[in-house]
Scaffold this motif. Structure first.
Motif, PDB file in Angstrom:
ATOM      1  N   ILE A   1       0.342  33.398  24.086  1.00 28.78           N
ATOM      2  CA  ILE A   1      -0.331  33.662  25.362  1.00 28.78           C
ATOM      3  C   ILE A   1       0.645  33.447  26.511  1.00 28.78           C
ATOM      4  O   ILE A   1       1.619  32.696  26.389  1.00 28.78           O
ATOM      5  N   LEU A   2       0.367  34.121  27.615  1.00 26.42           N
ATOM      6  CA  LEU A   2       1.239  34.001  28.787  1.00 26.42           C
ATOM      7  C   LEU A   2       0.392  33.960  30.050  1.00 26.42           C
ATOM      8  O   LEU A   2      -0.470  34.827  30.252  1.00 26.42           O
TER       9      LEU A   2
ATOM     10  N   LEU B   1       3.875  38.024  37.368  1.00 26.17           N
ATOM     11  CA  LEU B   1       5.243  38.111  36.853  1.00 26.17           C
ATOM     12  C   LEU B   1       5.724  39.563  36.823  1.00 26.17           C
ATOM     13  O   LEU B   1       4.930  40.495  36.702  1.00 26.17           O
TER      14      LEU B   1
ATOM     15  N   GLU C   1       9.564  40.161  32.690  1.00 27.21           N
ATOM     16  CA  GLU C   1       9.227  38.803  32.247  1.00 27.21           C
ATOM     17  C   GLU C   1       8.068  38.824  31.249  1.00 27.21           C
ATOM     18  O   GLU C   1       8.054  38.065  30.279  1.00 27.21           O
TER      19      GLU C   1
ATOM     20  N   ALA D   1       8.247  37.760  27.246  1.00 27.90           N
ATOM     21  CA  ALA D   1       7.342  36.771  26.637  1.00 27.90           C
ATOM     22  C   ALA D   1       6.655  37.359  25.408  1.00 27.90           C
ATOM     23  O   ALA D   1       6.463  36.667  24.398  1.00 27.90           O
TER      24      ALA D   1
ATOM     25  N   GLU E   1       9.099  37.231  22.605  1.00 26.50           N
ATOM     26  CA  GLU E   1       9.179  35.869  22.049  1.00 26.50           C
ATOM     27  C   GLU E   1       8.040  35.642  21.055  1.00 26.50           C
ATOM     28  O   GLU E   1       8.220  35.030  19.996  1.00 26.50           O
ATOM     29  N   THR E   2       6.869  36.150  21.419  1.00 31.01           N
ATOM     30  CA  THR E   2       5.701  35.986  20.548  1.00 31.01           C
ATOM     31  C   THR E   2       5.884  36.775  19.258  1.00 31.01           C
ATOM     32  O   THR E   2       5.636  36.263  18.155  1.00 31.01           O
TER      33      THR E   2
ATOM     34  N   GLY F   1       3.418  28.353  20.051  1.00 31.67           N
ATOM     35  CA  GLY F   1       4.282  28.124  21.212  1.00 31.67           C
ATOM     36  C   GLY F   1       3.513  27.459  22.347  1.00 31.67           C
ATOM     37  O   GLY F   1       2.549  26.728  22.125  1.00 31.67           O
ATOM     38  N   ASN F   2       3.945  27.744  23.560  1.00 34.33           N
ATOM     39  CA  ASN F   2       3.354  27.071  24.713  1.00 34.33           C
ATOM     40  C   ASN F   2       2.026  27.692  25.136  1.00 34.33           C
ATOM     41  O   ASN F   2       1.699  28.811  24.763  1.00 34.33           O
TER      42      ASN F   2
ATOM     43  N   LEU G   1      -0.764  27.953  28.717  1.00 34.33           N
ATOM     44  CA  LEU G   1      -0.637  28.593  30.036  1.00 34.33           C
ATOM     45  C   LEU G   1       0.218  27.754  30.980  1.00 34.33           C
ATOM     46  O   LEU G   1       1.121  28.278  31.645  1.00 34.33           O
ATOM     47  N   THR G   2      -0.064  26.474  31.052  1.00 33.18           N
ATOM     48  CA  THR G   2       0.702  25.597  31.950  1.00 33.18           C
ATOM     49  C   THR G   2       1.210  24.361  31.227  1.00 33.18           C
ATOM     50  O   THR G   2       1.912  23.555  31.812  1.00 33.18           O
TER      51      THR G   2
ATOM     52  N   LEU H   1       2.721  22.594  27.310  1.00 33.61           N
ATOM     53  CA  LEU H   1       3.589  22.976  26.198  1.00 33.61           C
ATOM     54  C   LEU H   1       2.912  22.696  24.871  1.00 33.61           C
ATOM     55  O   LEU H   1       2.146  21.732  24.742  1.00 33.61           O
ATOM     56  N   GLY H   2       3.201  23.551  23.902  1.00 34.53           N
ATOM     57  CA  GLY H   2       2.705  23.330  22.546  1.00 34.53           C
ATOM     58  C   GLY H   2       3.816  22.753  21.690  1.00 34.53           C
ATOM     59  O   GLY H   2       4.940  22.572  22.152  1.00 34.53           O
TER      60      GLY H   2
END
Lengths: 341, 74
Positions: free
Chosen positions: A69-70, A100, A104, A108, A111-112, A310-311, A313-314, A316-317
């Motif tokens: 998610i982003l 964004l 960007e 992201a 990356e996913t 992963g991370n 929204l705001t 970190l995972g």
């Protein structure tokens, strides 16, 4: 017969009745049955989780859906959701960042995709999208799809019927809009919009032909009865996916003083969500790391069949490698669940 | 003058390569470092001001608009 033996027998009877209902009669559990299961003693939670896992395998199969998610537009939200650090209504609000750049967002998504995920969700901290925002999203969706092969989901708040139709026609595969909590508790959580507005958007998403992703956030002070109420409300919506969040109390929000719920309590409710919603994609979402710590694998054998990698929204995972190793250790294959269930 | 990402590196766990004047979790000078492993930096390590932080699936980047500092995950 001792009191504890009596309790254990009652627990076994409750679990057998739920197993018969879900696996033999193949019917949903009602509020009374879910309430009874919610009272099982802590030492019965592994058994409750085992039943939930059996139900998940029976209805959904062994695959686990992995999603990134982003937050494509962070902070500055006019709504006052008391759990959210992105609201502009609180004293120490997070500074806003604009939407964004396309590069960007695509980066992201890449990356996913590199993690083996099949789903990517673009999330915006807004009440609902204006025309320009809808246009931007509809430019991004086919681009991400063609660049990465990922299914693209969107979370952009309350929709009008026209916006919902446009998203569906534009290739948005799944739309996220969380109920978060029960209708009866919602006024304690947000005052700038109603639970009914959320519910109506959820219904509209389904009518437009998109898959509905409709999540919950546990640990905001709701009662057990209100959690059961939420489960019955989710049953009535029949979403494709339910992301299950646990409160991670954020500094500067009205809920900053709350404590995260205890690990066993979280496992109890993971299992109850699966038993209440046997065919849903039940996704591990925000707060699992701080709530479950070393017990995260137990959720995967208590009903969860999807996770955010992963991370968030705001926040970190944990690392994608840890989650992928966990799935490998559990012999749970990664795969898309869309269209399978 | 803008700092490059190499000037101040803050790890995912919160340690910095150079001494932090302010806690990136709470923004105070007195704190020994309260930011958890699962939080992106919230306050500028140089001046304590709230950062504008972007989190993405594999990392984060943050900028301080007061002292023009940019930091990002390794």
């Amino acid at each position: 017969m001792t009191t504890s033996t009596k309790t254990a027998l009652t627990a076994r009877e409750l679990l057998r009745a739920a197993e018969n209902a879900l696996l033999d009669e193949r019917r949903d559990l009602d509020a009374a049955e879910l309430t009874a299961l919610s009272t099982l003693p802590d030492d019965q939670i592994p058994a409750l989780g085992a039943l939930a896992h059996q139900v998940r395998l029976d209805r959904c199969g062994p695959a686990v859906e992995v999603e990134g998610i982003l937050s494509a537009k962070t902070g500055g939200c006019p709504e006052d959701c008391h759990f959210c650090s992105q609201s502009s209504q609180f004293d120490e609000s997070m500074p806003a960042t604009p939407f964004l750049d396309t590069a960007e967002v695509v980066a992201a998504a890449r990356e996913t995709a590199e993690t083996g995920a099949t789903e990517f969700c673009i999330v915006l901290a807004i009440r609902g999208p204006d025309g320009r925002t809808v246009d931007r999203i509809l430019e991004l969706v086919p681009l991400i799809r063609s660049e990465t092969g990922l299914n693209v989901a969107v979370s952009a708040g309350i929709l009008s019927e026209d916006q919902s139709e446009r998203f569906a026609a534009g290739g948005v595969h799944r739309y996220n809009h969380n109920l978060e909590t029960a209708e009866s508790f919602f006024p304690n959580i947000a005052t700038t919009h109603t639970w009914a507005e959320r519910y109506n958007t959820c219904k509209m998403v389904k009518q437009s032909g998109m898959e509905l992703c409709c999540g919950a956030l546990l640990g905001m002070g709701e009662t057990v009865h209100q959690r059961i109420e939420l489960l019955t409300q989710l049953q009535s919506l029949a979403p494709t996916e339910v992301p299950l969040n646990f409160l991670n109390p954020r500094p500067g929000t009205p809920l900053q003083i709350r404590k995260p719920i205890k690990p066993l309590e979280a496992l109890r409710w993971i299992a109850l969500f699966r038993l209440a919603l046997p065919e849903v994609i039940l996704r591990y979402a925000g707060g699992r790391e701080i709530t479950l710590g070393e017990l995260q694998a137990m959720g995967m054998t208590a009903g969860v069949n999807a996770l955010i990698i992963g991370n968030y929204l705001t926040t970190l995972g944990r690392s994608p490698e840890e989650d992928l190793q966990m799935l490998e250790d559990l012999k749970m294959p990664v795969g898309a669940l869309t269209g399978v269930l | 003058m803008s700092s490059s990402p190499e000037d101040v590196r803050v790890s995912q766990q919160g340690a910095t390569d150079h001494a932090e004047a302010f806690c990136t979790g709470c923004g105070t000078a007195e704190c020994g470092g309260c930011r958890s492993d699962y939080d992106a930096p919230r306050h500028c390590p140089r001046c304590g001001h709230l950062l504008r932080t972007k989190v993405h699936p594999a990392g984060w980047a943050a900028e301080c608009r007061r002292c023009d500092l940019e930091i990002r995950s390794p």
